[in-house]
Design a protein around this motif. Structure first.
Motif, PDB file in Angstrom:
ATOM      1  N   PRO A 352       0.825  -1.215   0.000  1.00  0.00           N
ATOM      2  CA  PRO A 352       0.000   0.000   0.000  1.00  0.00           C
ATOM      3  C   PRO A 352       0.856   1.261   0.000  1.00  0.00           C
ATOM      4  N   GLY A 353       0.304   2.339  -0.563  1.00  0.00           N
ATOM      5  CA  GLY A 353       1.067   3.572  -0.697  1.00  0.00           C
ATOM      6  C   GLY A 353       1.556   4.130   0.621  1.00  0.00           C
ATOM      7  N   ALA A 354       0.685   4.148   1.637  1.00  0.00           N
ATOM      8  CA  ALA A 354       1.086   4.697   2.941  1.00  0.00           C
ATOM      9  C   ALA A 354       2.215   3.874   3.556  1.00  0.00           C
ATOM     10  N   VAL A 355       2.110   2.539   3.452  1.00  0.00           N
ATOM     11  CA  VAL A 355       3.170   1.674   3.988  1.00  0.00           C
ATOM     12  C   VAL A 355       4.474   1.878   3.225  1.00  0.00           C
ATOM     13  N   ALA A 356       4.370   2.065   1.908  1.00  0.00           N
ATOM     14  CA  ALA A 356       5.575   2.285   1.099  1.00  0.00           C
ATOM     15  C   ALA A 356       6.272   3.580   1.500  1.00  0.00           C
ATOM     16  N   VAL A 357       5.498   4.654   1.676  1.00  0.00           N
ATOM     17  CA  VAL A 357       6.095   5.942   2.051  1.00  0.00           C
ATOM     18  C   VAL A 357       6.773   5.841   3.418  1.00  0.00           C
ATOM     19  N   ILE A 358       6.064   5.251   4.393  1.00  0.00           N
ATOM     20  CA  ILE A 358       6.643   5.115   5.731  1.00  0.00           C
ATOM     21  C   ILE A 358       7.890   4.230   5.701  1.00  0.00           C
ATOM     22  N   SER A 359       7.865   3.168   4.908  1.00  0.00           N
ATOM     23  CA  SER A 359       9.014   2.260   4.823  1.00  0.00           C
ATOM     24  C   SER A 359      10.229   2.959   4.227  1.00  0.00           C
ATOM     25  N   VAL A 360      10.006   3.721   3.165  1.00  0.00           N
ATOM     26  CA  VAL A 360      11.123   4.418   2.521  1.00  0.00           C
ATOM     27  C   VAL A 360      11.735   5.444   3.465  1.00  0.00           C
ATOM     28  N   ILE A 361      10.886   6.200   4.172  1.00  0.00           N
ATOM     29  CA  ILE A 361      11.399   7.206   5.106  1.00  0.00           C
ATOM     30  C   ILE A 361      12.172   6.542   6.247  1.00  0.00           C
ATOM     31  N   ALA A 362      11.605   5.463   6.794  1.00  0.00           N
ATOM     32  CA  ALA A 362      12.280   4.765   7.894  1.00  0.00           C
ATOM     33  C   ALA A 362      13.587   4.121   7.426  1.00  0.00           C
ATOM     34  N   GLY A 363      13.556   3.469   6.262  1.00  0.00           N
ATOM     35  CA  GLY A 363      14.777   2.846   5.751  1.00  0.00           C
ATOM     36  C   GLY A 363      15.855   3.863   5.440  1.00  0.00           C
ATOM     37  N   GLY A 364      15.464   5.007   4.852  1.00  0.00           N
ATOM     38  CA  GLY A 364      16.444   6.053   4.581  1.00  0.00           C
ATOM     39  C   GLY A 364      17.024   6.647   5.842  1.00  0.00           C
ATOM     40  N   SER A 365      16.207   6.773   6.897  1.00  0.00           N
ATOM     41  CA  SER A 365      16.705   7.315   8.164  1.00  0.00           C
ATOM     42  C   SER A 365      17.675   6.354   8.838  1.00  0.00           C
ATOM     43  N   LEU A 366      17.454   5.041   8.689  1.00  0.00           N
ATOM     44  CA  LEU A 366      18.303   4.066   9.367  1.00  0.00           C
ATOM     45  C   LEU A 366      19.582   3.763   8.596  1.00  0.00           C
ATOM     46  N   GLY A 371      19.074   1.742   2.752  1.00  0.00           N
ATOM     47  CA  GLY A 371      17.838   1.478   3.480  1.00  0.00           C
ATOM     48  C   GLY A 371      16.610   1.847   2.679  1.00  0.00           C
ATOM     49  N   ALA A 372      16.675   2.958   1.933  1.00  0.00           N
ATOM     50  CA  ALA A 372      15.540   3.334   1.088  1.00  0.00           C
ATOM     51  C   ALA A 372      15.325   2.323  -0.032  1.00  0.00           C
ATOM     52  N   LEU A 373      16.412   1.742  -0.544  1.00  0.00           N
ATOM     53  CA  LEU A 373      16.280   0.767  -1.630  1.00  0.00           C
ATOM     54  C   LEU A 373      15.619  -0.528  -1.159  1.00  0.00           C
ATOM     55  N   ILE A 374      16.005  -0.995   0.025  1.00  0.00           N
ATOM     56  CA  ILE A 374      15.485  -2.287   0.495  1.00  0.00           C
ATOM     57  C   ILE A 374      14.240  -2.122   1.349  1.00  0.00           C
ATOM     58  N   ALA A 375      13.745  -0.896   1.499  1.00  0.00           N
ATOM     59  CA  ALA A 375      12.616  -0.674   2.407  1.00  0.00           C
ATOM     60  C   ALA A 375      11.355  -1.362   1.910  1.00  0.00           C
ATOM     61  N   ILE A 376      11.016  -1.173   0.642  1.00  0.00           N
ATOM     62  CA  ILE A 376       9.751  -1.719   0.125  1.00  0.00           C
ATOM     63  C   ILE A 376       9.775  -3.248   0.081  1.00  0.00           C
ATOM     64  N   PRO A 377      10.828  -3.918  -0.441  1.00  0.00           N
ATOM     65  CA  PRO A 377      10.811  -5.387  -0.367  1.00  0.00           C
ATOM     66  C   PRO A 377      10.789  -5.920   1.060  1.00  0.00           C
ATOM     67  N   THR A 378      11.448  -5.209   1.985  1.00  0.00           N
ATOM     68  CA  THR A 378      11.385  -5.632   3.389  1.00  0.00           C
ATOM     69  C   THR A 378       9.973  -5.501   3.929  1.00  0.00           C
ATOM     70  N   ALA A 379       9.317  -4.383   3.619  1.00  0.00           N
ATOM     71  CA  ALA A 379       7.930  -4.204   4.049  1.00  0.00           C
ATOM     72  C   ALA A 379       7.019  -5.258   3.419  1.00  0.00           C
ATOM     73  N   ALA A 380       7.272  -5.590   2.165  1.00  0.00           N
ATOM     74  CA  ALA A 380       6.468  -6.632   1.504  1.00  0.00           C
ATOM     75  C   ALA A 380       6.658  -7.988   2.185  1.00  0.00           C
TER      76      ALA A 380
END
Length: 397
Positions: A352-366, A371-380
């Protein structure tokens, strides 16, 4: 004399009144050794042993708790001192999972797995080498142009009416001369410049070394991926091994499809940007196309950042050029979001879009860009596990 010695020896052999005989540990006769066990001998001499210490005894709990805290601190210390290595391992594993569908496709075309791995990694290495081969000469050319034109820019600024008015009011020329003289005569400042140059060279060397390490690890992970999966599945209980294997295969396939799909989207994005930049006359089109491709790997916000950067650079060629490029590129981003990405990513797990946005922001911050690259597959992967394990368990209660 002999009778006196005999009497003394007899008295020495007699026990002292009130003394207890000393306990002697003697081996039993051979015919009795088999029938005597250590437990029975201990019980016979010292009584029955007491019960074992309970796992809830305060001493046991305190000792094991201390050991656990020590192990946790050791793991934290190892992780904090090997952060760079862990990032390289994660990046290599991410690349290996992304290239694995290509290798399996080549295996389906009667290619040996070793040949498929070699072709895939060689293609990736050529792409990285092409990027650096394009980037480094362009940077050198730009720096050379700046160095050559800097004296003329400075002289034009000094001869301008604005600088003359400032100099007449505030004595800017004398102030600048004094500061330059102090700077040149200050050994710490000159050492700082030298240290900055050395630090930049160290950063470049570490970057090249890290790239080589990631490529080598990707090669090893690709070669050992089937064996790694088999050993990983054997860690699960036999009764749940089939389900663990099915979930793991779906997750790894989803990650691989996502990486391949994102690479295709980034390639199409960079190709379109290069064509538009060439038509409208944006400078350094080849270099900016590589930058757009790299940023397009970052989901959701990568294309927007690339559009803003190229538009700002296009302003150096005129505001009309910047406006035309911005209109064309941002219109393409809308087309990509609604037509290209859904068709390319149809085999990847939908997020979902909201989960993708939150995942990218969290992955980029960490973890930054990685982290931004692997955020969406990790969330999936997390969503799939929640759906197939937690929700199923809740439905069965």
């Amino acid at each position: 004399m002999a009778e006196v010695l005999t009497t003394v020896a007899r008295r020495l052999r007699q026990p002292i009144p009130g003394a207890q005989p000393r306990l002697r540990f003697e081996m039993p006769p051979e015919h009795e050794q088999d029938s005597i066990t250590p437990e029975s001998e201990t019980s016979a001499r010292f009584g029955n042993p007491g019960p074992r210490m309970s796992s809830q005894h305060p001493l046991y709990v305190g000792f094991m708790g201390t050991v656990g805290v020590g192990v946790a601190l050791l793991v934290y210390w190892i992780g904090s001192n090997t952060t760079q290595l862990l990032l390289w391992i994660v990046a290599a594993l991410f690349i290996a999972l992304g290239l694995d569908p290509v290798v399996r496709w080549l295996e389906g075309k009667k290619f040996p797995r070793a040949a498929g791995i070699l072709v895939s990694v060689a293609t990736l290495a050529v792409a990285v080498a092409g990027f650096f081969a394009t980037l480094i000469p362009t940077i050198v050319q730009q720096v050379t142009q700046i160095v050559q034109q800097a004296p003329r820019w400075i002289q034009d600024f000094i001869d301008s009416d604005f600088f003359r008015s400032l100099d007449s009011q505030f004595g800017v020329r004398d102030r600048i001369s004094q500061e330059l003289e102090k700077f040149v005569n200050n050994p710490e400042a000159m050492g700082g410049i030298f240290g900055g140059v050395v630090g930049f060279g160290t950063t470049v060397a570490n970057g090249l070394f890290g790239t080589l390490i990631v490529l080598v690890l990707s090669l090893y992970f690709l070669a050992a991926l089937p064996a790694m999966k088999k050993w990983g599945y054997r860690l699960a209980p036999r009764s749940r091994r089939a389900r663990v294997e099915a979930l793991s295969e779906e997750i790894t396939a989803s990650v691989g499809n996502y990486v391949i799909g994102q690479a295709v989207v980034a390639l199409v994005n960079a190709t379109f940007a290069f064509i538009v930049m060439t038509i409208v006359g944006v400078p350094f089109a080849v270099l900016l196309a590589f930058v757009v491709a790299l940023l397009a790997f970052i989901p959701l916000v990568g294309g927007l950042i690339a559009g803003v950067i190229v538009t700002l650079i296009a302003l150096t060629a005129g505001w009309q050029t910047a406006v035309v490029y911005a209109v064309c590129y941002f219109a393409y981003l809308q087309f990509e979001a609604y037509f290209i990405s859904p068709r390319v990513m149809q085999k990847a797990v939908a997020v979902p879009g909201a989960v993708a946005v939150i995942s990218v922001i969290a992955g980029g911050s960490l973890l930054g860009v990685l982290g931004a690259l692997i955020a969406i597959p990790t969330a999936a992967a997390i969503m799939l596990l929640v759906k197939e394990i937690f929700i199923v368990r809740q439905d069965n209660h």
